[in-house]
Design an enzyme around this catalytic site. Structure first.
Site, short mmCIF file in Angstrom:
data_model
loop_
_atom_site.label_atom_id
_atom_site.label_comp_id
_atom_site.label_asym_id
_atom_site.label_seq_id
_atom_site.Cartn_x
_atom_site.Cartn_y
_atom_site.Cartn_z
CG ASP A 8 -1.80 1.11 1.44
OD1 ASP A 8 -1.55 2.18 0.84
OD2 ASP A 8 -2.78 0.96 2.17
CB ILE A 9 1.39 4.03 -2.38
CG1 ILE A 9 2.60 4.92 -2.67
CG2 ILE A 9 0.11 4.85 -2.34
CD1 ILE A 9 2.99 5.00 -4.08
CG ASN A 47 -8.51 14.57 -10.69
OD1 ASN A 47 -8.31 15.75 -10.41
ND2 ASN A 47 -9.20 13.77 -9.90
N GLY A 65 -9.62 5.61 -5.75
CA GLY A 65 -8.39 4.86 -5.99
C GLY A 65 -7.25 5.32 -5.10
CB VAL A 66 -3.60 5.31 -5.71
CG1 VAL A 66 -3.37 6.25 -6.87
CG2 VAL A 66 -2.39 5.27 -4.80
CG ASP A 67 -6.21 11.68 -5.92
OD1 ASP A 67 -5.13 12.18 -5.58
OD2 ASP A 67 -7.23 12.34 -6.14
N GLY A 96 -5.65 2.20 -13.31
CA GLY A 96 -6.90 1.92 -12.59
C GLY A 96 -8.07 2.46 -13.39
CE1 TYR A 99 -8.65 9.54 -14.98
CE2 TYR A 99 -6.39 10.23 -15.36
CZ TYR A 99 -7.68 10.53 -14.96
OH TYR A 99 -8.00 11.80 -14.56
P1 ADP Z 1 -5.72 6.20 -12.40
O1 ADP Z 1 -6.93 7.09 -12.38
O2 ADP Z 1 -4.44 6.95 -12.72
O3 ADP Z 1 -5.92 4.99 -13.25
P2 ADP Z 1 -6.27 4.71 -9.90
O4 ADP Z 1 -6.13 5.24 -8.52
O5 ADP Z 1 -7.64 4.39 -10.40
O6 ADP Z 1 -5.51 5.77 -10.86
O7 ADP Z 1 -5.39 3.39 -10.06
C1 ADP Z 1 -3.98 3.37 -10.16
C2 ADP Z 1 -3.44 2.15 -9.48
O8 ADP Z 1 -3.35 2.39 -8.07
C3 ADP Z 1 -4.29 0.87 -9.61
O9 ADP Z 1 -3.42 -0.22 -9.90
C4 ADP Z 1 -4.90 0.74 -8.22
O10 ADP Z 1 -5.15 -0.64 -7.89
C5 ADP Z 1 -3.76 1.25 -7.38
N1 ADP Z 1 -4.06 1.60 -5.97
C6 ADP Z 1 -5.24 1.90 -5.37
N2 ADP Z 1 -5.05 2.14 -4.04
C7 ADP Z 1 -3.71 1.99 -3.81
C8 ADP Z 1 -2.87 2.09 -2.65
N3 ADP Z 1 -3.36 2.41 -1.46
N4 ADP Z 1 -1.53 1.85 -2.80
C9 ADP Z 1 -1.01 1.55 -4.01
N5 ADP Z 1 -1.74 1.44 -5.13
C10 ADP Z 1 -3.08 1.65 -5.03
#
Ligand code: ADP
Length: 181
Positions: A18-19, A32, A40-42, A127, A129
């Protein structure tokens, strides 16, 4: 779980984790272009970092073009900085690859300017995108490996992949990475 290679005196690493838990000096975010916060990760980074991230984004920036990045403090994260990079929405056009590479390269340029020597990246654009992970992983790893070859100031770049399929795809791409002599 982890896989890594050395490039000069620097390390390029791929882990499944997990980042928001990373102890690198900076973490990358898949933002974005409105810098408006999202899922998601944001969403995970803003939740873990706390409201200071959004407050700083609103005060300092009016958005960020696709293929570029901006920096804030890390708030409550272990990482001191967050680099909010804007990857492309996958469209199938040749521009996608250039924009994805630029999002990583501009993030690393911000690190160099700020004397940041370690950064963890998520898999930008794969994700919501919709960027196919096989292709995105090759672009991500090639771009950062190329940067490491030219900039010894960055000692560690770690890709932090959340799910095992994305992690395995990055491990495979790392094994195939061709480094110039
Ligand atoms: P984008 O809109 O750029 O596609 P997303 O957040 O939808 O971004 O997804 C990008 C990647 O981040 C995906 O592989 C998703 O599974 C991953 N992700 C989501 N939460 C976390 C987290 N807590 N740590 C690391 N990666 C994550």
């Amino acid at each position: 779980m982890a896989a890594k290679i050395n490039i000069g005196k620097s390390t390029l690493e791929v882990v499944q984790s997990d980042i928001t838990l990373q102890d690198t000096e900076a973490v990358g975010n898949a933002a974005n272009s409105a810098l408006a916060g999202g899922g998601g990760v944001d969403g995970a980074i803003h939740r873990a970092g706390g409201p200071s991230l959004m407050a700083e984004l609103k005060a300092r920036y009016k958005g960020c073009p696709t293929g570029s990045a901006v920096m804030t403090g890390g708030g409550n994260l272990k990482a001191k900085y967050v680099i909010h990079a804007v990857g492309p929405r996958y469209s199938g056009s040749p521009k996608d690859a250039a924009l994805l590479g630029a999002a990583y390269r501009e993030s690393l340029e911000l690190c160099s300017q700020q004397n940041i020597s370690s950064i963890a990246f998520p898999s930008i654009s794969t994700g919501v995108y919709g960027y196919p992970v096989e292709e995105a992983s090759r672009i991500a790893l090639n771009t950062v490996a190329n940067y490491l070859e030219r900039h010894q100031d960055i000692k560690l770049i770690r890709f932090v992949l959340f799910d095992s399929r994305t992690y395995q795809t990055y491990v495979a791409a790392l094994k195939e990475l061709v480094l110039p002599e």
